[in-house]
Design an enzyme around this catalytic site. Structure first.
Site, PDB file in Angstrom:
ATOM      1  N   ARG A  61       0.853  -1.192   0.000  1.00  0.00           N
ATOM      2  CA  ARG A  61       0.000   0.000   0.000  1.00  0.00           C
ATOM      3  C   ARG A  61       0.886   1.238   0.000  1.00  0.00           C
ATOM      4  O   ARG A  61       1.742   1.398   0.872  1.00  0.00           O
ATOM      5  CB  ARG A  61      -0.931   0.034   1.219  1.00  0.00           C
ATOM      6  CG  ARG A  61      -2.103   1.018   1.011  1.00  0.00           C
ATOM      7  CD  ARG A  61      -2.908   1.229   2.279  1.00  0.00           C
ATOM      8  NE  ARG A  61      -2.145   1.959   3.267  1.00  0.00           N
ATOM      9  CZ  ARG A  61      -2.031   1.594   4.543  1.00  0.00           C
ATOM     10  NH1 ARG A  61      -2.613   0.504   4.982  1.00  0.00           N
ATOM     11  NH2 ARG A  61      -1.322   2.315   5.390  1.00  0.00           N
TER      12      ARG A  61
ATOM     13  N   ARG B   8      -8.204   7.414   4.816  1.00  0.00           N
ATOM     14  CA  ARG B   8      -8.264   7.664   6.255  1.00  0.00           C
ATOM     15  C   ARG B   8      -8.332   9.162   6.505  1.00  0.00           C
ATOM     16  O   ARG B   8      -7.657   9.946   5.827  1.00  0.00           O
ATOM     17  CB  ARG B   8      -7.046   7.062   6.956  1.00  0.00           C
ATOM     18  CG  ARG B   8      -7.112   5.554   7.090  1.00  0.00           C
ATOM     19  CD  ARG B   8      -5.738   4.955   7.229  1.00  0.00           C
ATOM     20  NE  ARG B   8      -4.943   5.234   6.045  1.00  0.00           N
ATOM     21  CZ  ARG B   8      -3.662   4.918   5.932  1.00  0.00           C
ATOM     22  NH1 ARG B   8      -3.043   4.344   6.929  1.00  0.00           N
ATOM     23  NH2 ARG B   8      -3.013   5.187   4.827  1.00  0.00           N
TER      24      ARG B   8
ATOM     25  N   LYS C 271      11.539  11.114  10.883  1.00  0.00           N
ATOM     26  CA  LYS C 271      10.915   9.797  10.893  1.00  0.00           C
ATOM     27  C   LYS C 271      11.944   8.733  11.244  1.00  0.00           C
ATOM     28  O   LYS C 271      12.988   8.625  10.599  1.00  0.00           O
ATOM     29  CB  LYS C 271      10.300   9.482   9.525  1.00  0.00           C
ATOM     30  CG  LYS C 271       9.240  10.473   9.087  1.00  0.00           C
ATOM     31  CD  LYS C 271       8.471   9.969   7.898  1.00  0.00           C
ATOM     32  CE  LYS C 271       7.521   8.871   8.296  1.00  0.00           C
ATOM     33  NZ  LYS C 271       6.694   8.409   7.169  1.00  0.00           N
TER      34      LYS C 271
ATOM     35  N   SER D 208      -2.864  -3.142   6.115  1.00  0.00           N
ATOM     36  CA  SER D 208      -4.160  -3.541   6.673  1.00  0.00           C
ATOM     37  C   SER D 208      -5.336  -2.797   6.057  1.00  0.00           C
ATOM     38  O   SER D 208      -5.190  -1.901   5.242  1.00  0.00           O
ATOM     39  CB  SER D 208      -4.160  -3.304   8.183  1.00  0.00           C
ATOM     40  OG  SER D 208      -4.062  -1.928   8.445  1.00  0.00           O
TER      41      SER D 208
ATOM     42  N   LYS E 260      11.943   3.195   5.706  1.00  0.00           N
ATOM     43  CA  LYS E 260      11.990   4.614   5.367  1.00  0.00           C
ATOM     44  C   LYS E 260      13.352   5.038   4.834  1.00  0.00           C
ATOM     45  O   LYS E 260      13.452   5.932   3.995  1.00  0.00           O
ATOM     46  CB  LYS E 260      11.585   5.439   6.581  1.00  0.00           C
ATOM     47  CG  LYS E 260      10.131   5.196   6.997  1.00  0.00           C
ATOM     48  CD  LYS E 260       9.785   5.928   8.273  1.00  0.00           C
ATOM     49  CE  LYS E 260       8.330   5.666   8.644  1.00  0.00           C
ATOM     50  NZ  LYS E 260       8.096   4.247   9.005  1.00  0.00           N
TER      51      LYS E 260
ATOM     52  N   GLU F  84       7.094   1.563  12.350  1.00  0.00           N
ATOM     53  CA  GLU F  84       5.778   1.571  11.736  1.00  0.00           C
ATOM     54  C   GLU F  84       4.745   1.890  12.796  1.00  0.00           C
ATOM     55  O   GLU F  84       4.954   1.661  13.976  1.00  0.00           O
ATOM     56  CB  GLU F  84       5.476   0.215  11.097  1.00  0.00           C
ATOM     57  CG  GLU F  84       6.501  -0.226  10.068  1.00  0.00           C
ATOM     58  CD  GLU F  84       6.649   0.729   8.922  1.00  0.00           C
ATOM     59  OE1 GLU F  84       5.744   1.543   8.690  1.00  0.00           O
ATOM     60  OE2 GLU F  84       7.692   0.677   8.241  1.00  0.00           O
ATOM     61  N   GLY F  85       3.610   2.416  12.333  1.00  0.00           N
ATOM     62  CA  GLY F  85       2.521   2.703  13.265  1.00  0.00           C
ATOM     63  C   GLY F  85       2.523   4.150  13.696  1.00  0.00           C
ATOM     64  O   GLY F  85       3.517   4.856  13.571  1.00  0.00           O
TER      65      GLY F  85
ATOM     66  N   ASN G 244       4.188   0.855   2.064  1.00  0.00           N
ATOM     67  CA  ASN G 244       4.098  -0.241   3.032  1.00  0.00           C
ATOM     68  C   ASN G 244       4.251  -1.578   2.324  1.00  0.00           C
ATOM     69  O   ASN G 244       3.514  -1.870   1.379  1.00  0.00           O
ATOM     70  CB  ASN G 244       2.750  -0.209   3.748  1.00  0.00           C
ATOM     71  CG  ASN G 244       2.543   1.088   4.496  1.00  0.00           C
ATOM     72  OD1 ASN G 244       3.162   1.332   5.517  1.00  0.00           O
ATOM     73  ND2 ASN G 244       1.673   1.945   3.979  1.00  0.00           N
TER      74      ASN G 244
ATOM     75  N   GLU H 132       4.702   7.188   2.197  1.00  0.00           N
ATOM     76  CA  GLU H 132       5.521   5.990   2.368  1.00  0.00           C
ATOM     77  C   GLU H 132       4.912   4.851   1.578  1.00  0.00           C
ATOM     78  O   GLU H 132       3.776   4.916   1.112  1.00  0.00           O
ATOM     79  CB  GLU H 132       5.631   5.609   3.838  1.00  0.00           C
ATOM     80  CG  GLU H 132       4.323   5.223   4.468  1.00  0.00           C
ATOM     81  CD  GLU H 132       4.438   5.035   5.972  1.00  0.00           C
ATOM     82  OE1 GLU H 132       5.576   5.003   6.468  1.00  0.00           O
ATOM     83  OE2 GLU H 132       3.403   4.934   6.627  1.00  0.00           O
TER      84      GLU H 132
END
Length: 555
Positions: free
Chosen positions: A210, A531, A445, A233, A391, A449-450, A228, A226
């Site tokens: 993604r 989102r 950064k 998910s 990253k 992740e998250g 993924n 970024e």
């Protein structure tokens, strides 16, 4: 990865809106000017430099949507006096109550749910302690041209990940300094190095990716946050949100001036299942299973179960769910490389855990990761795919002439670079100096992740000064530009309560890729995830509790 419901929601879910910071315009002018575009941070930041220190809130994009003509006549004088809604914040309380109620019924009936963090069993026992997933009540408008652009580059990014993953030297060298200051990356590189030494061949390569974007308000450029490559998910719940919004717009078409046909079809869960099923088929053992690697407490389990259901019902493929600890305790490697867990041969390993240090509580979890990597099962992702999504690798790929190492098509390279933002290592002293002077235009950064991991605002200056003083740790971070996306009006639903908020949004485009030896079996765009979060929040991520699930309304 996560949302406010557990730290387990998948990388894709929460690295998401963490980027209300992290990019700025890049525009390829011609094939000979690439290096000029990477000269300095100033080139990327120019469109924002004339702004005052205050961030202006642009007008909501919904204001550009014209009311639709209703096909039916209103039946009463009261209904005749009601004007169609353009701005979600214009919804009157009675209509808002009806919309909210119907949205909650839809979520309950269709399985648009997550585990309730207030229930102890909600992360372990299906059907216990469920609540509706956090959602936007109405879709978010998005320019159709940028939507098409994001979809068009998805297969190119899929191919890029595969090419990068095959270049072990590039991965090891690019991350060599990072591993010295980041124990997690170091452990991943250690496994990768072991696979290189034994010349481990991954003939079947599967990627469920993604790529996340924000639309910069000042430049109107679609900029990548970024890419993924592990635990992308919400392919399950994201599809349901599109259906929810389409249903509400149909039901209230005379009160809401939005055309349900403007919401793109989203079939990501079935496309993910198709890729997993084809990988299972290529493995060649009809008795083997697809194993989901999950966290011990997973409140986003229903997003995953939607994928399992599609595999079972559409492809007759059996799935099983195991934690890393369970795989270590009950897994074994046969002489021919077959991975057996609890007596079942595993054809495909699908990681919905293992993307963060918090997933590795002890050496047993690392032993499980190595065991799986040594097997001949199809890994989604393999250790090399996992590293290709870090990253630091993203920052390396943004350097001049690096894409040319992996791709030959100049037009494809230009399309990728058009999405690139300003990314720098902390070795670039001029950029670091500028970030200390103007921290609001940058984001730091780490290799995490998250949601909740990035550094913003004045904290950027303090973190950089601290690193300079200590003289160590700078390789654990990269600098990215901060994006200033359009601020819109939205209604966010959490715990059954609608909230009118000023919001920003992030678009994620899924991609599926499957190759067996030299034959590419699948390479396509595979749906999307939208989102939305409150504009005042730096962090994002549905699972981390900052954002809600949304859908797109093309304008």
């Amino acid at each position: 990865m996560g949302s406010g419901y557990s730290s387990s929601f998948s990388q894709s879910s929460s690295t998401c809106l963490t980027h209300y910071c992290a990019t700025a315009p890049f525009q390829l002018q011609d094939s000979h000017s690439n290096s000029l575009n990477f000269c300095s941070a100033t080139r990327f930041l120019e469109p924002h430099l004339h702004k005052s220190s205050k961030i202006l809130i642009p007008k909501s994009p919904f204001s550009a949507i014209l009311p639709l003509k209703c096909a039916k006549k209103m039946q009463t004088q009261v209904e005749d006096s009601v004007k169609p809604i353009v701005d979600p914040h214009d919804i009157d309380p009675k209509l808002l109550q009806k919309l909210s109620y119907d949205a909650l019924v839809f979520c309950s009936l269709r399985g648009l749910v997550v585990g309730d963090r207030n229930s102890e069993k909600s992360g372990t026992v299906p059907g216990v302690g469920m609540v509706h997933a956090p959602v936007a009540l109405l879709p978010m408008s998005f320019p159709e041209s940028q939507w098409k652009q994001a979809c068009e580059v998805a297969p190119i990014f899929n191919e890029l990940v595969d090419r990068v993953s095959q270049d072990g030297e590039f991965l090891q060298q690019s991350l060599s300094r990072t591993k010295k200051v980041d124990p997690f990356t170091s452990r991943l590189l250690e496994i990768h190095s072991k696979m290189l030494k034994i010349n481990k061949k991954e003939e079947i390569r599967l990627g469920l990716h993604r790529s996340d974007y924000m639309l910069d308000e000042q430049t109107k450029l679609l900029l990548q946050i970024e890419l993924n490559t592990i635990s992308s998910s919400f392919s399950g719940l994201g599809c349901l949100v599109s259906e929810l919004h389409r249903s509400l717009l149909h039901q209230y078409r005379e009160r809401i001036a939005l055309n349900p046909n403007k919401i793109p079809t989203n079939n990501s869960v079935n496309q993910f299942a198709e890729a997993l099923a084809k990988a299972w088929n290529e493995y060649g053992d009809p008795r083997a299973v697809v194993m989901f690697v999950v966290q011990a407490e997973e409140r986003n389990m229903y997003d995953q179960h939607w994928l399992s259901a599609s595999l079972r019902e559409k492809h007759q493929v059996t799935t099983t769910r195991k934690t890393l600890a369970e795989i270590d305790a009950h897994g074994e490697l046969l002489e021919d490389g077959t991975l057996v867990v609890d007596g079942e041969a595993v054809a495909v390993i699908y990681f919905r855990a293992g993307y963060a240090p918090s997933d590795y509580h002890a050496e047993s979890e690392w032993s499980a990761r190595l065991l799986m990597e040594q097997s001949r099962a199809v890994k989604c992702p393999s250790i090399s795919y996992h590293l290709a999504g870090t990253k630091k690798i993203q920052q390396e790929l943004a350097k001049p002439n690096v894409l040319e190492r992996f791709l030959e098509n100049k037009e494809a390279i230009a399309k990728l670079r058009k999405c690139f933002a300003g990314l720098w290592s902390l070795d670039e002293s001029n950029t670091v100096k500028d970030a200390i002077e103007r921290p609001g235009l940058y984001v730091m950064k780490p290799q995490r992740e998250g949601g909740g991991n990035n550094i913003y605002g004045e904290d950027v200056r303090e973190a950089l000064l601290k690193l300079q003083k200590e003289g160590t740790g700078s390789d654990a971070f990269i600098l990215m530009q901060r994006i200033f996306p359009t601020v819109s009006h939205s209604i966010l639903m959490r715990e059954g309560i609608p909230h009118k908020e000023q919001t920003i949004s992030e678009l994620g485009i899924y991609g599926t890729y499957l190759r067996n030896k030299t034959e590419v079996l699948i390479n396509q765009q595979a749906g999307y995830l939208m989102r939305t979060k409150v504009s005042s929040s730096n962090e994002g991520g549905v699972a981390a509790g900052f954002a809600v699930l949304d859908s797109i309304y093309l304008v």
